[in-house]
Scaffold this motif. Structure first.
Motif, short mmCIF file in Angstrom:
data_model
loop_
_atom_site.label_atom_id
_atom_site.label_comp_id
_atom_site.label_asym_id
_atom_site.label_seq_id
_atom_site.Cartn_x
_atom_site.Cartn_y
_atom_site.Cartn_z
N ALA A 1 0.82 -1.22 0.00
CA ALA A 1 0.00 0.00 0.00
C ALA A 1 0.86 1.27 0.00
O ALA A 1 0.37 2.34 -0.35
N SER B 1 -3.35 0.58 -2.99
CA SER B 1 -4.18 1.03 -1.87
C SER B 1 -4.15 -0.02 -0.77
O SER B 1 -3.77 -1.16 -0.99
N ARG B 2 -4.59 0.41 0.40
CA ARG B 2 -4.66 -0.52 1.54
C ARG B 2 -5.74 -1.56 1.27
O ARG B 2 -6.74 -1.27 0.63
N ASN C 1 -8.99 -3.61 1.57
CA ASN C 1 -10.32 -3.23 2.04
C ASN C 1 -11.16 -4.51 2.15
O ASN C 1 -11.56 -5.07 1.14
#
Length: 156
Positions: free
Chosen positions: A25, A31-32, A34
């Motif tokens: 990330a 992105s992190r 989810n």
């Protein structure tokens, strides 16, 4: 004792998997993780709905992120127990990486052929904006999971 070891290696492998996700990330364009969509998907399973055109359009659940994290760890523990039962106590006496890695790579099939179509991403993320990138990241993450199975087994 074998089931307990399976639980432990599943948790250990998933912790490494999650650390890998956090490191990724930090890279540009990443992105992190989810887990909320996974939680929403699990929530809708109780209604018998497995496949969605787009999980984002499914009715939300107030605790879907929490449920997603619980499901993420429950599946990892299940994988750890299944692997432990397949390999037996001899493997734990002298863990080797190759069986852990092969098992971890095989488990990517659940994501490609159940979870991703369930979320509306198509088989093996075929409907994602960049399916090849998703597939490579899935294989890399499951390799990390395999490393985690092996390293955790060495530690216990």
């Amino acid at each position: 004792m074998l089931i307990l070891k399976g639980i432990l290696i599943g948790i250990g492998a998933n912790l490494l998997f999650d650390l890998w996700g956090l490191l990724l990330a930090r890279l540009p364009g990443m992105s992190r993780p989810n887990w909320a969509p996974v939680g929403r998907w699990f929530w809708h399973l109780r209604e018998g709905r497995v496949f969605h055109d787009d999980i984002a359009k499914a009715a939300p659940y107030a605790h879907e992120n929490t449920l997603g994290w619980i499901a993420h760890y429950a599946v990892a523990i299940l994988y750890g127990v299944v692997f432990a039962l397949i390999m037996g106590p001899d493997w734990f006496a002298n863990p080797t990486f190759l069986p852990a890695w092969i098992f971890a790579i095989v488990t990517v099939a659940a994501g490609w052929f159940l979870l991703q179509p369930g979320l509306g991403l198509g088989w093996a993320a075929s409907k994602a904006p960049n399916p090849a990138k998703v597939r490579v990241l899935n294989l890399a993450a499951h390799t990390v999971f395999g490393i985690g199975l092996y390293v955790t087994a060495l530690m216990i």
